[in-house]
Design a protein around this motif. Structure first.
Motif, PDB file in Angstrom:
ATOM      1  N   HIS A 177       4.800   3.792   2.190  1.00 49.26           N
ATOM      2  CA  HIS A 177       5.706   3.414   1.100  1.00 49.26           C
ATOM      3  C   HIS A 177       5.660   1.902   0.862  1.00 49.26           C
ATOM      4  O   HIS A 177       6.615   1.186   1.145  1.00 49.26           O
ATOM      5  N   GLY A 178       4.517   1.418   0.406  1.00 53.05           N
ATOM      6  CA  GLY A 178       4.434   0.012   0.018  1.00 53.05           C
ATOM      7  C   GLY A 178       4.384  -0.957   1.192  1.00 53.05           C
ATOM      8  O   GLY A 178       5.090  -1.964   1.195  1.00 53.05           O
ATOM      9  N   LEU A 219       0.827  -1.211   0.000  1.00 53.52           N
ATOM     10  CA  LEU A 219       0.000   0.000   0.000  1.00 53.52           C
ATOM     11  C   LEU A 219       0.861   1.262   0.000  1.00 53.52           C
ATOM     12  O   LEU A 219       1.735   1.436   0.842  1.00 53.52           O
ATOM     13  N   GLU A 220       0.565   2.133  -0.949  1.00 53.84           N
ATOM     14  CA  GLU A 220       1.209   3.440  -1.036  1.00 53.84           C
ATOM     15  C   GLU A 220       0.125   4.509  -1.023  1.00 53.84           C
ATOM     16  O   GLU A 220      -0.836   4.422  -1.782  1.00 53.84           O
ATOM     17  N   VAL A 221       0.298   5.510  -0.172  1.00 55.67           N
ATOM     18  CA  VAL A 221      -0.706   6.577  -0.102  1.00 55.67           C
ATOM     19  C   VAL A 221      -0.018   7.924   0.062  1.00 55.67           C
ATOM     20  O   VAL A 221       1.114   8.019   0.547  1.00 55.67           O
ATOM     21  N   SER A 276      -6.954   4.511   5.828  1.00 57.50           N
ATOM     22  CA  SER A 276      -7.021   3.921   4.484  1.00 57.50           C
ATOM     23  C   SER A 276      -7.947   2.716   4.478  1.00 57.50           C
ATOM     24  O   SER A 276      -8.736   2.534   3.542  1.00 57.50           O
ATOM     25  N   ILE A 277      -7.859   1.890   5.511  1.00 54.83           N
ATOM     26  CA  ILE A 277      -8.712   0.701   5.602  1.00 54.83           C
ATOM     27  C   ILE A 277     -10.179   1.106   5.779  1.00 54.83           C
ATOM     28  O   ILE A 277     -11.077   0.516   5.166  1.00 54.83           O
ATOM     29  N   ALA A 278     -10.417   2.126   6.607  1.00 53.30           N
ATOM     30  CA  ALA A 278     -11.790   2.580   6.860  1.00 53.30           C
ATOM     31  C   ALA A 278     -12.381   3.305   5.656  1.00 53.30           C
ATOM     32  O   ALA A 278     -13.585   3.575   5.636  1.00 53.30           O
ATOM     33  N   ARG A 279     -11.545   3.613   4.654  1.00 47.48           N
ATOM     34  CA  ARG A 279     -11.948   4.261   3.404  1.00 47.48           C
ATOM     35  C   ARG A 279     -12.515   5.656   3.647  1.00 47.48           C
ATOM     36  O   ARG A 279     -13.417   6.114   2.928  1.00 47.48           O
ATOM     37  N   ARG A 336      -4.835   9.563  -0.095  1.00 52.01           N
ATOM     38  CA  ARG A 336      -5.169   9.042  -1.422  1.00 52.01           C
ATOM     39  C   ARG A 336      -4.271   7.845  -1.733  1.00 52.01           C
ATOM     40  O   ARG A 336      -3.048   7.938  -1.670  1.00 52.01           O
ATOM     41  N   VAL A 337      -4.902   6.731  -2.059  1.00 53.51           N
ATOM     42  CA  VAL A 337      -4.142   5.528  -2.401  1.00 53.51           C
ATOM     43  C   VAL A 337      -3.576   5.678  -3.806  1.00 53.51           C
ATOM     44  O   VAL A 337      -4.311   5.953  -4.759  1.00 53.51           O
ATOM     45  N   ILE A 338      -2.263   5.496  -3.944  1.00 54.78           N
ATOM     46  CA  ILE A 338      -1.624   5.619  -5.255  1.00 54.78           C
ATOM     47  C   ILE A 338      -1.034   4.291  -5.730  1.00 54.78           C
ATOM     48  O   ILE A 338      -0.554   4.193  -6.862  1.00 54.78           O
ATOM     49  N   GLY A 339      -1.086   3.279  -4.864  1.00 47.53           N
ATOM     50  CA  GLY A 339      -0.558   1.984  -5.264  1.00 47.53           C
ATOM     51  C   GLY A 339      -0.889   0.914  -4.254  1.00 47.53           C
ATOM     52  O   GLY A 339      -1.166   1.201  -3.091  1.00 47.53           O
TER      53      GLY A 339
END
Length: 241
Positions: A19-20, A8-10, A47-50, A58-61
């Motif tokens: 960083h991933g 996960l990258e945000v 991020s998990i809770a959206r 913002r999720v970028i990867g």
């Protein structure tokens, strides 16, 4: 596997916060994310809770999956209602002008008809007897520990099966910290899956089955909690050893 975070990258604006990172939570586990301020722990939960920007990044990867299905396009409401995951955020964020009971009732807005809410209120009050005593008090009049109990109780009243906790012990006196963590252990024994972000690394690792150590948006150590507790680097950096 219940929850899986994959590479996960945000970003917050132009600043990359994660960083991933990769980690997972199995059904029925307590898993903790520990690390210094700014390591990316709260960002991971948001991020998990959206939660939408600007509150969440913002999720970028990468990807976030629940039971094998990506949730990156899932709304915050659906995370709670359909995926049965609820966030008790840092700072409690209860509604101070509402009573304890009104705060709990607000969390049931998306519950299915026929849910036995009275039994669930009773369960909350069995877990946290102080809330029962203060059920008609405005929540702004509660102590810090009582407000944290209310934040957890409110999350539980969504009908969640997975509880995301962000710094639940922050600002609490030691006796209240241990009382709260005993209740979290009880919830887990009753079947609740818990992903815990906690500044008090020792307390978190003593409660959790497994842990991940984060540093500047990366996971640097992972493993069973007892192994992390025994790690000399962790003792020096986080446990005062």
């Amino acid at each position: 596997m219940l929850l899986q975070v994959e590479n996960l990258e945000v970003k917050y604006g132009n600043i990359q916060a994660l960083h991933g990172i990769s980690f997972h939570v199995n059904k029925g586990e307590i898993v903790t994310l520990i690390g210094a301020n700014g390591a990316g722990k709260t960002t991971s939960l948001y991020s998990i809770a959206r939660l939408p920007p600007p509150e969440a990044p913002r999720v970028i990867g990468g990807d976030i999956k629940v039971e094998g299905q990506s949730i990156l396009k899932t709304s915050p409401n659906a995370v709670v209602k359909d995926l049965k995951m609820a966030l008790a955020p840092e700072g409690r964020r209860i509604f101070g002008n509402l009573t304890v009971m009104e705060n709990l009732k607000l969390a049931t807005y998306a519950r299915e008809k026929g849910a036995n809410l009275e039994a669930e209120y009773d369960h909350i009050f069995e877990l946290f007897p102080r809330l029962k005593e203060r059920r008609e008090q405005r929540s702004e009049s509660l102590s810090g520990g009582e407000q944290q109990m209310l934040a957890v109780g409110r999350a539980l009243m969504t009908g969640c099966k997975t509880l995301l906790l962000d710094e639940p012990s922050m600002g609490l006196a030691p006796v209240l910290k241990y009382e709260l963590f005993r209740k979290l252990k009880q919830l887990n024994e009753e079947g609740m899956t818990i992903l815990l972000v906690e500044q008090n690394a020792k307390l978190a690792l003593e409660l959790a089955h497994r842990g991940y150590v984060m540093d500047t948006g990366k996971i640097v150590i992972e493993g069973p909690s007892d192994e992390i507790l025994a790690n000399p680097e962790i003792k020096k950096a986080y446990l005062g050893g």
